[in-house]
Scaffold this motif. Sequence first.
Motif, PDB file in Angstrom:
ATOM      1  N   PRO A  38       7.642   1.005   9.029  1.00  0.00           N
ATOM      2  CA  PRO A  38       8.625   0.509   8.064  1.00  0.00           C
ATOM      3  C   PRO A  38       9.564   1.620   7.615  1.00  0.00           C
ATOM      4  CG  PRO A  38       6.531   0.873   6.980  1.00  0.00           C
ATOM      5  CD  PRO A  38       6.296   1.135   8.444  1.00  0.00           C
ATOM      6  N   SER A  39      10.726   1.246   7.178  1.00  0.00           N
ATOM      7  CA  SER A  39      11.696   2.205   6.654  1.00  0.00           C
ATOM      8  C   SER A  39      12.428   1.578   5.473  1.00  0.00           C
ATOM      9  CB  SER A  39      12.704   2.631   7.732  1.00  0.00           C
ATOM     10  OG  SER A  39      13.554   1.539   8.080  1.00  0.00           O
ATOM     11  N   LEU A  40      12.862   2.443   4.555  1.00  0.00           N
ATOM     12  CA  LEU A  40      13.614   2.016   3.378  1.00  0.00           C
ATOM     13  C   LEU A  40      14.745   3.009   3.191  1.00  0.00           C
ATOM     14  CD1 LEU A  40      13.669  -0.045   1.006  1.00  0.00           C
ATOM     15  CD2 LEU A  40      12.409   1.653  -0.322  1.00  0.00           C
ATOM     16  N   GLY A  59      10.972  -3.185   9.339  1.00  0.00           N
ATOM     17  CA  GLY A  59       9.648  -2.874   9.844  1.00  0.00           C
ATOM     18  C   GLY A  59       8.505  -3.468   9.041  1.00  0.00           C
ATOM     19  N   PHE A  60       8.786  -4.425   8.159  1.00  0.00           N
ATOM     20  CA  PHE A  60       7.717  -5.087   7.413  1.00  0.00           C
ATOM     21  C   PHE A  60       7.307  -6.359   8.150  1.00  0.00           C
ATOM     22  CE2 PHE A  60       9.801  -2.331   4.415  1.00  0.00           C
ATOM     23  CZ  PHE A  60       8.762  -1.818   3.660  1.00  0.00           C
ATOM     24  N   GLY A  61       6.303  -7.077   7.624  1.00  0.00           N
ATOM     25  CA  GLY A  61       5.827  -8.278   8.278  1.00  0.00           C
ATOM     26  C   GLY A  61       6.838  -9.412   8.181  1.00  0.00           C
ATOM     27  N   PRO A  62       6.838 -10.330   9.167  1.00  0.00           N
ATOM     28  CA  PRO A  62       7.754 -11.473   9.113  1.00  0.00           C
ATOM     29  C   PRO A  62       7.525 -12.304   7.843  1.00  0.00           C
ATOM     30  CG  PRO A  62       6.752 -11.278  11.280  1.00  0.00           C
ATOM     31  CD  PRO A  62       6.013 -10.337  10.390  1.00  0.00           C
ATOM     32  N   ASN A  63       8.613 -12.560   7.118  1.00  0.00           N
ATOM     33  CA  ASN A  63       8.574 -13.373   5.897  1.00  0.00           C
ATOM     34  C   ASN A  63       7.572 -12.829   4.867  1.00  0.00           C
ATOM     35  OD1 ASN A  63      10.402 -15.290   7.096  1.00  0.00           O
ATOM     36  ND2 ASN A  63       8.661 -16.116   8.240  1.00  0.00           N
ATOM     37  N   VAL A 116      10.819  -8.593  -3.283  1.00  0.00           N
ATOM     38  CA  VAL A 116      11.824  -9.201  -2.412  1.00  0.00           C
ATOM     39  C   VAL A 116      11.088  -9.889  -1.267  1.00  0.00           C
ATOM     40  CG1 VAL A 116      13.637  -7.552  -2.972  1.00  0.00           C
ATOM     41  CG2 VAL A 116      12.076  -7.067  -1.087  1.00  0.00           C
ATOM     42  N   GLN A 117      11.780 -10.775  -0.589  1.00  0.00           N
ATOM     43  CA  GLN A 117      11.200 -11.512   0.540  1.00  0.00           C
ATOM     44  C   GLN A 117      11.851 -11.041   1.829  1.00  0.00           C
ATOM     45  OE1 GLN A 117       8.818 -13.818  -0.232  1.00  0.00           O
ATOM     46  NE2 GLN A 117       8.286 -14.240   1.897  1.00  0.00           N
ATOM     47  N   ALA A 118      11.037 -10.538   2.768  1.00  0.00           N
ATOM     48  CA  ALA A 118      11.556 -10.131   4.070  1.00  0.00           C
ATOM     49  C   ALA A 118      11.881 -11.363   4.911  1.00  0.00           C
ATOM     50  CB  ALA A 118      10.544  -9.246   4.785  1.00  0.00           C
ATOM     51  N   ASP A 119      12.787 -11.199   5.882  1.00  0.00           N
ATOM     52  CA  ASP A 119      13.139 -12.321   6.752  1.00  0.00           C
ATOM     53  C   ASP A 119      12.157 -12.386   7.928  1.00  0.00           C
ATOM     54  OD1 ASP A 119      13.854 -10.254   8.435  1.00  0.00           O
ATOM     55  OD2 ASP A 119      16.008 -10.510   8.145  1.00  0.00           O
ATOM     56  N   ALA A 120      12.464 -13.230   8.918  1.00  0.00           N
ATOM     57  CA  ALA A 120      11.566 -13.417  10.052  1.00  0.00           C
ATOM     58  C   ALA A 120      11.403 -12.154  10.883  1.00  0.00           C
ATOM     59  CB  ALA A 120      12.078 -14.558  10.936  1.00  0.00           C
ATOM     60  N   ASN A 121      12.341 -11.213  10.763  1.00  0.00           N
ATOM     61  CA  ASN A 121      12.249  -9.951  11.494  1.00  0.00           C
ATOM     62  C   ASN A 121      11.604  -8.842  10.666  1.00  0.00           C
ATOM     63  OD1 ASN A 121      13.603 -11.010  13.791  1.00  0.00           O
ATOM     64  ND2 ASN A 121      15.565 -10.735  12.736  1.00  0.00           N
ATOM     65  N   GLY A 122      11.171  -9.167   9.450  1.00  0.00           N
ATOM     66  CA  GLY A 122      10.565  -8.152   8.600  1.00  0.00           C
ATOM     67  C   GLY A 122      11.555  -7.244   7.923  1.00  0.00           C
ATOM     68  N   SER A 123      12.793  -7.721   7.747  1.00  0.00           N
ATOM     69  CA  SER A 123      13.843  -6.917   7.127  1.00  0.00           C
ATOM     70  C   SER A 123      14.306  -7.570   5.832  1.00  0.00           C
ATOM     71  CB  SER A 123      15.030  -6.753   8.084  1.00  0.00           C
ATOM     72  OG  SER A 123      14.616  -6.191   9.310  1.00  0.00           O
ATOM     73  N   PHE A 124      14.903  -6.762   4.961  1.00  0.00           N
ATOM     74  CA  PHE A 124      15.486  -7.290   3.725  1.00  0.00           C
ATOM     75  C   PHE A 124      16.605  -6.370   3.266  1.00  0.00           C
ATOM     76  CE2 PHE A 124      12.071  -4.466   2.318  1.00  0.00           C
ATOM     77  CZ  PHE A 124      12.694  -3.698   1.335  1.00  0.00           C
ATOM     78  N   ARG A 125      17.436  -6.891   2.391  1.00  0.00           N
ATOM     79  CA  ARG A 125      18.571  -6.158   1.805  1.00  0.00           C
ATOM     80  C   ARG A 125      18.718  -6.634   0.375  1.00  0.00           C
ATOM     81  NH1 ARG A 125      23.170  -3.806   4.459  1.00  0.00           N
ATOM     82  NH2 ARG A 125      24.935  -3.474   3.037  1.00  0.00           N
ATOM     83  N   ARG A 147       2.118  -2.098   4.644  1.00  0.00           N
ATOM     84  CA  ARG A 147       3.060  -1.070   5.094  1.00  0.00           C
ATOM     85  C   ARG A 147       3.909  -0.599   3.911  1.00  0.00           C
ATOM     86  NH1 ARG A 147       5.118  -4.488  10.390  1.00  0.00           N
ATOM     87  NH2 ARG A 147       3.085  -4.557  11.462  1.00  0.00           N
ATOM     88  N   THR A 148       4.219   0.694   3.897  1.00  0.00           N
ATOM     89  CA  THR A 148       4.959   1.244   2.768  1.00  0.00           C
ATOM     90  C   THR A 148       6.014   2.227   3.254  1.00  0.00           C
ATOM     91  OG1 THR A 148       4.752   2.447   0.660  1.00  0.00           O
ATOM     92  CG2 THR A 148       3.279   3.100   2.438  1.00  0.00           C
ATOM     93  N   ALA A 149       7.102   2.317   2.504  1.00  0.00           N
ATOM     94  CA  ALA A 149       8.192   3.249   2.797  1.00  0.00           C
ATOM     95  C   ALA A 149       8.895   3.560   1.485  1.00  0.00           C
ATOM     96  CB  ALA A 149       9.179   2.656   3.808  1.00  0.00           C
ATOM     97  N   SER A 150       9.556   4.705   1.423  1.00  0.00           N
ATOM     98  CA  SER A 150      10.227   5.104   0.183  1.00  0.00           C
ATOM     99  C   SER A 150      11.527   5.826   0.488  1.00  0.00           C
ATOM    100  CB  SER A 150       9.312   6.003  -0.661  1.00  0.00           C
ATOM    101  OG  SER A 150       9.019   7.204   0.033  1.00  0.00           O
TER     102      SER A 150
END
Length: 207
Positions: A38-40, A59-63, A116-125, A147-150
């Motif tokens: 994962p990355s942030l 890089g997070f889990g889907p949804n 926040v809620q990640a999308d199907a690809n494990g991404s969010f904005r 998974r964690t990122a900072s």
Amino acid sequence: MRLSRIIMALTVGLAVAAAPTAAGAAQPQPPVYPPAQPSLTLVDPTIFLGETFTLVGTGFGPNETVSIDVAITGLPAAAPAEGTARRSDGSTVAMAAVAYTPDRAAPQPAPTHFTVQADANGSFRVTYRPTRVGRYTFTATGQTTGRTASTTGTVLPVRPTHKPRPPHHLPVTGGDIGTPLKLGGGLAAAGAVLLLGSLAWRRRRLG
């Protein structure tokens, strides 16, 4: 003879039972990939007070639901205790209470935890609007995958406004030479009159 037949039957049965397992093991297995890292990140890691951060996670889990914690450092020194004021040497002095009614409610501080809620690809904005200057550390943690990122960003004081410069005073040029010219012309005319008078006086004496 009978015992040998029993042993042969057991051997054949074990061979038949092991054949599918051996055949399956011989087939190529699909490759096993490590989990995504994962990355942030921040679109702009340095902003001014009143602007907003934009956080981008991948890089997070889907949804997956992702929790974000915010740690703030570099804050102003703590205010003195209620009913006191701080001197320049660090000591405090008691203050009399004064009634005060603010014209408007003070802005609420920005949250230090949200999800926040990640999308199907494990991404969010997501955007985040800070309410004080300092250094902000955002830590995102997936509630399902763990998974964690900072990432970190800086909030500076309000952007200064550039005031227009006053016009420069230019040196005096030919626009203000009328007076000297007039004075010079007057002196020249007076000299001419004196010269003519002197010539007339000499002619009278010679005549």
